[in-house]
Design a protein around this motif. Structure first.
Motif, PDB file in Angstrom:
ATOM      1  N   LYS A 100       0.849  -1.176   0.000  1.00 21.89           N
ATOM      2  CA  LYS A 100       0.000   0.000   0.000  1.00 21.89           C
ATOM      3  C   LYS A 100       0.890   1.233   0.000  1.00 21.89           C
ATOM      4  N   GLY A 101       0.510   2.243  -0.771  1.00 26.13           N
ATOM      5  CA  GLY A 101       1.274   3.476  -0.825  1.00 26.13           C
ATOM      6  C   GLY A 101       2.547   3.374  -1.633  1.00 26.13           C
ATOM      7  N   PHE A 102       2.610   2.368  -2.497  1.00 30.14           N
ATOM      8  CA  PHE A 102       3.818   2.129  -3.295  1.00 30.14           C
ATOM      9  C   PHE A 102       4.205   3.355  -4.114  1.00 30.14           C
ATOM     10  N   SER A 103       3.243   3.963  -4.788  1.00 33.60           N
ATOM     11  CA  SER A 103       3.542   5.094  -5.669  1.00 33.60           C
ATOM     12  C   SER A 103       4.137   6.264  -4.905  1.00 33.60           C
ATOM     13  N   THR A 104       3.666   6.501  -3.688  1.00 38.07           N
ATOM     14  CA  THR A 104       4.185   7.610  -2.885  1.00 38.07           C
ATOM     15  C   THR A 104       5.668   7.415  -2.580  1.00 38.07           C
ATOM     16  N   ILE A 105       6.022   6.215  -2.125  1.00 37.80           N
ATOM     17  CA  ILE A 105       7.428   5.941  -1.798  1.00 37.80           C
ATOM     18  C   ILE A 105       8.250   5.861  -3.078  1.00 37.80           C
ATOM     19  N   ALA A 106       7.731   5.180  -4.084  1.00 38.09           N
ATOM     20  CA  ALA A 106       8.470   5.002  -5.338  1.00 38.09           C
ATOM     21  C   ALA A 106       8.812   6.349  -5.972  1.00 38.09           C
ATOM     22  N   GLY A 107       7.928   7.317  -5.845  1.00 38.11           N
ATOM     23  CA  GLY A 107       8.157   8.636  -6.419  1.00 38.11           C
ATOM     24  C   GLY A 107       9.292   9.401  -5.759  1.00 38.11           C
ATOM     25  N   LYS A 108       9.703   8.962  -4.569  1.00 41.15           N
ATOM     26  CA  LYS A 108      10.784   9.621  -3.835  1.00 41.15           C
ATOM     27  C   LYS A 108      12.130   8.933  -4.039  1.00 41.15           C
ATOM     28  N   LEU A 109      12.142   7.817  -4.764  1.00 40.17           N
ATOM     29  CA  LEU A 109      13.372   7.048  -4.971  1.00 40.17           C
ATOM     30  C   LEU A 109      13.793   7.106  -6.434  1.00 40.17           C
ATOM     31  N   THR A 110      15.077   6.965  -6.675  1.00 43.66           N
ATOM     32  CA  THR A 110      15.539   6.816  -8.053  1.00 43.66           C
ATOM     33  C   THR A 110      15.100   5.441  -8.526  1.00 43.66           C
ATOM     34  N   PRO A 111      14.966   5.233  -9.831  1.00 44.22           N
ATOM     35  CA  PRO A 111      14.604   3.903 -10.316  1.00 44.22           C
ATOM     36  C   PRO A 111      15.554   2.815  -9.809  1.00 44.22           C
ATOM     37  N   ARG A 112      16.857   3.116  -9.809  1.00 45.89           N
ATOM     38  CA  ARG A 112      17.848   2.133  -9.335  1.00 45.89           C
ATOM     39  C   ARG A 112      17.626   1.800  -7.855  1.00 45.89           C
ATOM     40  N   ALA A 113      17.382   2.817  -7.020  1.00 47.23           N
ATOM     41  CA  ALA A 113      17.156   2.593  -5.588  1.00 47.23           C
ATOM     42  C   ALA A 113      15.858   1.813  -5.357  1.00 47.23           C
ATOM     43  N   LEU A 114      14.828   2.129  -6.142  1.00 44.97           N
ATOM     44  CA  LEU A 114      13.552   1.421  -6.017  1.00 44.97           C
ATOM     45  C   LEU A 114      13.717  -0.059  -6.335  1.00 44.97           C
ATOM     46  N   VAL A 115      14.377  -0.369  -7.443  1.00 43.21           N
ATOM     47  CA  VAL A 115      14.572  -1.769  -7.828  1.00 43.21           C
ATOM     48  C   VAL A 115      15.431  -2.485  -6.783  1.00 43.21           C
ATOM     49  N   ALA A 116      16.453  -1.823  -6.268  1.00 39.23           N
ATOM     50  CA  ALA A 116      17.306  -2.438  -5.250  1.00 39.23           C
ATOM     51  C   ALA A 116      16.501  -2.748  -3.987  1.00 39.23           C
ATOM     52  N   GLU A 117      15.633  -1.820  -3.596  1.00 37.15           N
ATOM     53  CA  GLU A 117      14.836  -2.036  -2.398  1.00 37.15           C
ATOM     54  C   GLU A 117      13.825  -3.165  -2.599  1.00 37.15           C
ATOM     55  N   LEU A 118      13.132  -3.155  -3.735  1.00 38.36           N
ATOM     56  CA  LEU A 118      12.200  -4.255  -4.023  1.00 38.36           C
ATOM     57  C   LEU A 118      12.939  -5.589  -4.065  1.00 38.36           C
ATOM     58  N   ASN A 119      14.128  -5.590  -4.631  1.00 39.28           N
ATOM     59  CA  ASN A 119      14.914  -6.819  -4.692  1.00 39.28           C
ATOM     60  C   ASN A 119      15.237  -7.332  -3.286  1.00 39.28           C
ATOM     61  N   ASP A 120      15.575  -6.429  -2.375  1.00 35.39           N
ATOM     62  CA  ASP A 120      15.845  -6.833  -0.988  1.00 35.39           C
ATOM     63  C   ASP A 120      14.607  -7.463  -0.359  1.00 35.39           C
ATOM     64  N   TYR A 121      13.463  -6.787  -0.491  1.00 33.13           N
ATOM     65  CA  TYR A 121      12.231  -7.313   0.098  1.00 33.13           C
ATOM     66  C   TYR A 121      11.837  -8.640  -0.547  1.00 33.13           C
ATOM     67  N   PHE A 122      11.799  -8.665  -1.867  1.00 37.08           N
ATOM     68  CA  PHE A 122      11.353  -9.877  -2.551  1.00 37.08           C
ATOM     69  C   PHE A 122      12.335 -11.031  -2.357  1.00 37.08           C
ATOM     70  N   GLY A 123      13.628 -10.723  -2.262  1.00 37.22           N
ATOM     71  CA  GLY A 123      14.609 -11.776  -1.980  1.00 37.22           C
ATOM     72  C   GLY A 123      14.357 -12.405  -0.625  1.00 37.22           C
ATOM     73  N   THR A 124      14.037 -11.577   0.367  1.00 35.46           N
ATOM     74  CA  THR A 124      13.709 -12.104   1.693  1.00 35.46           C
ATOM     75  C   THR A 124      12.413 -12.892   1.643  1.00 35.46           C
ATOM     76  N   PHE A 125      11.419 -12.398   0.908  1.00 38.89           N
ATOM     77  CA  PHE A 125      10.163 -13.141   0.769  1.00 38.89           C
ATOM     78  C   PHE A 125      10.416 -14.494   0.104  1.00 38.89           C
ATOM     79  N   ASP A 126      11.299 -14.523  -0.892  1.00 37.05           N
ATOM     80  CA  ASP A 126      11.643 -15.796  -1.550  1.00 37.05           C
ATOM     81  C   ASP A 126      12.158 -16.806  -0.532  1.00 37.05           C
ATOM     82  N   GLU A 127      13.024 -16.345   0.375  1.00 35.40           N
ATOM     83  CA  GLU A 127      13.563 -17.237   1.404  1.00 35.40           C
ATOM     84  C   GLU A 127      12.450 -17.738   2.322  1.00 35.40           C
ATOM     85  N   MET A 128      11.554 -16.844   2.710  1.00 33.30           N
ATOM     86  CA  MET A 128      10.443 -17.229   3.591  1.00 33.30           C
ATOM     87  C   MET A 128       9.523 -18.225   2.903  1.00 33.30           C
TER      88      MET A 128
END
Length: 180
Positions: A1-29
């Protein structure tokens, strides 16, 4: 929720890196709880239980994974707040039922799932609340001996109708056996 608000404050590279961190952890779970990652769609993460091999524990596995994901997000958001950053809010929806799984198309093959169960699960997510795990009555009936749940009532789900929904509250702990 609120993805667009946070995404709009990050560079594309930072956004992808952050999603990768979250999704990588979700993959492990997801792997830890015996679920199967299906795909990510933007900021959405879809997984399923009981596939590719059927099992009897998939509703509990899904709830355990969902609660672990919410716990992880709480910690991440505490870290983000300490850095003065806005936290990510996570809605999770779970439904239990039959699906069809497989690969279709001729390019960019991807394993996917289809059916009413997938649609209802999506509505469980969209009708949920951040920080909570929203489940259908079908899932509730299979986990109610293990988890306390809060009945939300019948909630109108787009293109589906009224659906009984519950928030998973806490694990039920059995009292210790007392000797006389």
């Amino acid at each position: 929720k609120g993805f667009s608000t946070i995404a709009g404050k990050l560079t594309p590279r930072a956004l992808v890196a952050e999603l990768n961190d979250y999704f990588g952890t979700f993959d492990e779970m997801v792997g830890k709880f015996g679920l199967e990652k299906i795909k990510t769609i933007g900021d959405a993460y879809m997984c399923a239980g009981g596939i590719p091999l059927a099992n009897d524990t998939h509703p509990l596995d899904a709830v355990r994974a969902a609660l672990a994901m919410q716990e992880y997000m709480i910690k991440q958001n505490q870290d983000r707040a300490a850095r003065g950053e806005q936290g990510w809010e996570l809605r999770i929806g779970i439904h239990t039922g039959p699906i069809v799984a497989g690969v279709v198309g001729k390019k960019k093959y991807a394993y996917d799932i289809w059916g009413d169960t997938v649609n209802v699960a999506s509505r469980m997510e969209s009708n949920g609340e951040p920080g909570k795990v929203n489940i259908s009555s079908a899932t509730y009936d299979l986990i109610k001996e293990h988890y306390q749940c809060l009945y939300r009532g019948k909630i109108s789900a787009k293109n589906i109708g009224d659906v009984d929904m519950y928030f998973v509250d806490s694990k039920i702990t059995k009292p210790a056996l007392q000797l006389a």
